[in-house]
Enzyme design. Structure first.
Site, mmCIF file in Angstrom:
data_model
loop_
_atom_site.group_PDB
_atom_site.id
_atom_site.type_symbol
_atom_site.label_atom_id
_atom_site.label_comp_id
_atom_site.label_asym_id
_atom_site.label_seq_id
_atom_site.Cartn_x
_atom_site.Cartn_y
_atom_site.Cartn_z
ATOM 1 N N HIS A 15 0.849 -1.145 0.106
ATOM 2 C CA HIS A 15 0.104 -0.157 -0.036
ATOM 3 C C HIS A 15 0.872 1.144 0.063
ATOM 4 C CE1 HIS A 15 -3.605 2.109 1.924
ATOM 5 N NE2 HIS A 15 -2.994 2.806 1.327
ATOM 6 N N HIS A 17 1.366 5.379 -1.858
ATOM 7 C CA HIS A 17 0.870 6.497 -2.750
ATOM 8 C C HIS A 17 2.009 7.345 -3.378
ATOM 9 C CE1 HIS A 17 -3.289 6.387 -1.088
ATOM 10 N NE2 HIS A 17 -2.687 5.845 -0.092
ATOM 11 N N ARG A 19 1.555 9.244 -5.902
ATOM 12 C CA ARG A 19 1.026 10.594 -6.860
ATOM 13 C C ARG A 19 1.524 10.417 -8.282
ATOM 14 N NH1 ARG A 19 -1.659 10.881 -2.359
ATOM 15 N NH2 ARG A 19 -0.533 11.816 -0.601
ATOM 16 N N ASN A 43 -5.458 6.818 -6.050
ATOM 17 C CA ASN A 43 -6.209 7.816 -5.650
ATOM 18 C C ASN A 43 -5.569 9.546 -6.277
ATOM 19 O OD1 ASN A 43 -4.237 7.625 -3.521
ATOM 20 N ND2 ASN A 43 -5.472 8.930 -1.935
ATOM 21 N N LYS A 98 -9.787 -0.671 -5.265
ATOM 22 C CA LYS A 98 -9.791 0.069 -4.144
ATOM 23 C C LYS A 98 -10.775 1.058 -3.760
ATOM 24 C CE LYS A 98 -7.373 1.944 -0.661
ATOM 25 N NZ LYS A 98 -6.367 2.930 -0.374
ATOM 26 N N HIS A 137 -10.329 1.221 2.449
ATOM 27 C CA HIS A 137 -9.862 2.219 3.412
ATOM 28 C C HIS A 137 -11.125 2.309 4.454
ATOM 29 C CE1 HIS A 137 -8.369 6.442 4.809
ATOM 30 N NE2 HIS A 137 -9.740 6.184 5.587
ATOM 31 N N HIS A 179 -4.442 -0.361 6.469
ATOM 32 C CA HIS A 179 -4.039 0.528 7.608
ATOM 33 C C HIS A 179 -4.922 0.508 8.841
ATOM 34 C CE1 HIS A 179 -6.812 3.135 5.569
ATOM 35 N NE2 HIS A 179 -6.070 3.372 4.628
ATOM 36 N N ASP A 255 1.710 2.779 3.408
ATOM 37 C CA ASP A 255 0.725 3.903 3.255
ATOM 38 C C ASP A 255 1.311 5.142 3.086
ATOM 39 O OD1 ASP A 255 -1.838 5.249 2.473
ATOM 40 O OD2 ASP A 255 -2.358 5.349 4.815
#
Ligand code: DOR
Ligand code: ZN
Ligand code: ZN
Length: 347
Positions: A15, A17, A19, A43, A98, A137, A179, A255
């Site tokens: 997991h 991110h 960007r 996301n 997700k 989430h 998480h 995360d």
């Protein structure tokens, strides 16, 4: 005698991110030079929901990674998702659907709410048949009875009944509760059937509510503000206990979520902590303190891959004891534990 060196199978971060654009170029190397695979969460400001955007995003990550690194692609669950779209995404190599419900976190405005999940069972059935993972989430924002906003610290436990409902309706669907940050949700996952697992972050093992908020519930330290928010000392203890328990339902997902310092210093700081440069060092510290260093490899290199149905990585990485000073920031992003001295290093 203290161990000086630890050689483990190459790990996976289930997991993260990354960007896009310049930020992606800055942060991907921290993960891609150490981990074999990482689940790249989609996301983005325009969420990844189609095979074209998923393919383009994969290429953007691959282009600046060593050949050995393989991103595991996700697509976001938004209102317009259909079984047909899932089949297409699957064919394009997307492994994860997700869900970040609307208003829970960064770039989540299009995510469907937990109480709407029951309307998407055919989609989830297709996810299951394709052998994909449903990643969630799990936070509830509004109390469905009163319509009132739920305090941040209660949002995760308030999501548990919805998870329970999902687990009973979508039997056999592989669900990852991302998480996990409360003792209650950890107990839920432990008791749930085989097809329900959870990721654990390093920051939820090292931070609690009082480090982030003042007594009025105002954010004291925006750089420790993440979603779900860090909970009580007891919840933190529960994260550490289960992380070091060698339970295959719990595996590593950092995360790691970079945000620019100037945004973090604004009146409404975005949620997310950039941990990628320090995660393995911190995990060594946690596992060593718990006298469970021999269990680290299962947590970071085995259980995630096994739950996802992926072969284990073949490579090895070496961790050595040796002090290093964590830089305060990198390219405008504050690093978790910046300016602190850590004891383990990936060599
Ligand atoms: O703290 C968080 N940051 N939690 C999330 O769920 C999303 C992430 C982000 O994208 O910044
Ligand atoms: Zn999340
Ligand atoms: Zn996340």
């Amino acid at each position: 005698m203290k161990i000086k060196k630890l050689i483990i199978r190459q790990p996976d971060d289930m997991h993260v991110h990354f960007r896009s654009g310049l930020m992606l170029q800055n942060v991907v190397p921290f993960t891609a030079h150490i981990f074999g695979r990482a689940v790249a969460m989609g996301n983005l400001p325009v969420p990844i929901t189609t095979l074209e955007t998923a393919r383009a995003y994969r290429k953007e990550i691959k282009d600046i990674s060593p050949k050995s690194f393989n991103p595991i692609m996700s697509a976001m669950m938004t209102k317009d998702i259909t079984p047909e779209k899932i089949r297409k995404l699957h064919k394009a190599g997307v492994k994860v659907l997700k869900l970040i419900p609307a208003s829970t976190s960064t770039n989540s405005s299009e995510g469907i709410a937990l109480n709407e999940l029951r309307n998407y069972l055919p989609v989830l059935e297709t996810v299951k048949k394709a052998g994909m993972i449903f990643s969630i989430h799990a936070e509830l924002i509004h109390n469905p009875k009163t319509g009132k906003e739920i305090p941040e610290i209660q949002r995760e436990e308030m999501a548990i009944p919805f998870l329970g409902h999902l687990v009973s309706k979508a039997s056999g669907l592989k669900i990852v509760v991302e998480h996990a940050s409360t003792r209650k949700i950890i107990e839920f996952v432990k008791k749930a059937p085989w097809n329900v697992a959870a990721t654990l972050t390093t920051h939820h093992a090292l931070v609690n509510y009082g480090d982030v908020f003042d007594s009025q519930g105002r954010i004291l330290n925006p750089f420790l503000y993440c979603k779900p928010v860090a909970k009580t000392a007891d919840d933190q203890e529960a994260v550490i206990e289960v992380m070091t328990s060698d339970n295959p339902k719990f595996f590593f997902g950092s995360d790691s979520a970079p945000h620019l310092i100037w945004k973090k210093n604004s009146d409404e700081p975005p949620a997310g902590i950039f941990t990628a440069p320090v995660v393995l060092s911190l995990l060594c510290k946690i596992f060593e303190r718990e006298k469970k260093l021999e269990r680290l490899e299962n947590f970071v290199s085995r259980f995630g891959a096994e739950f996802y149905g992926l072969p284990l990585n073949k490579g090895k990485i070496t961790l050595e004891r040796g002090e290093w000073l964590v830089p305060e920031e990198f390219e405008g992003v504050k690093i978790f534990k910046g300016e602190e001295i850590l004891q383990w290093q990936v060599v």
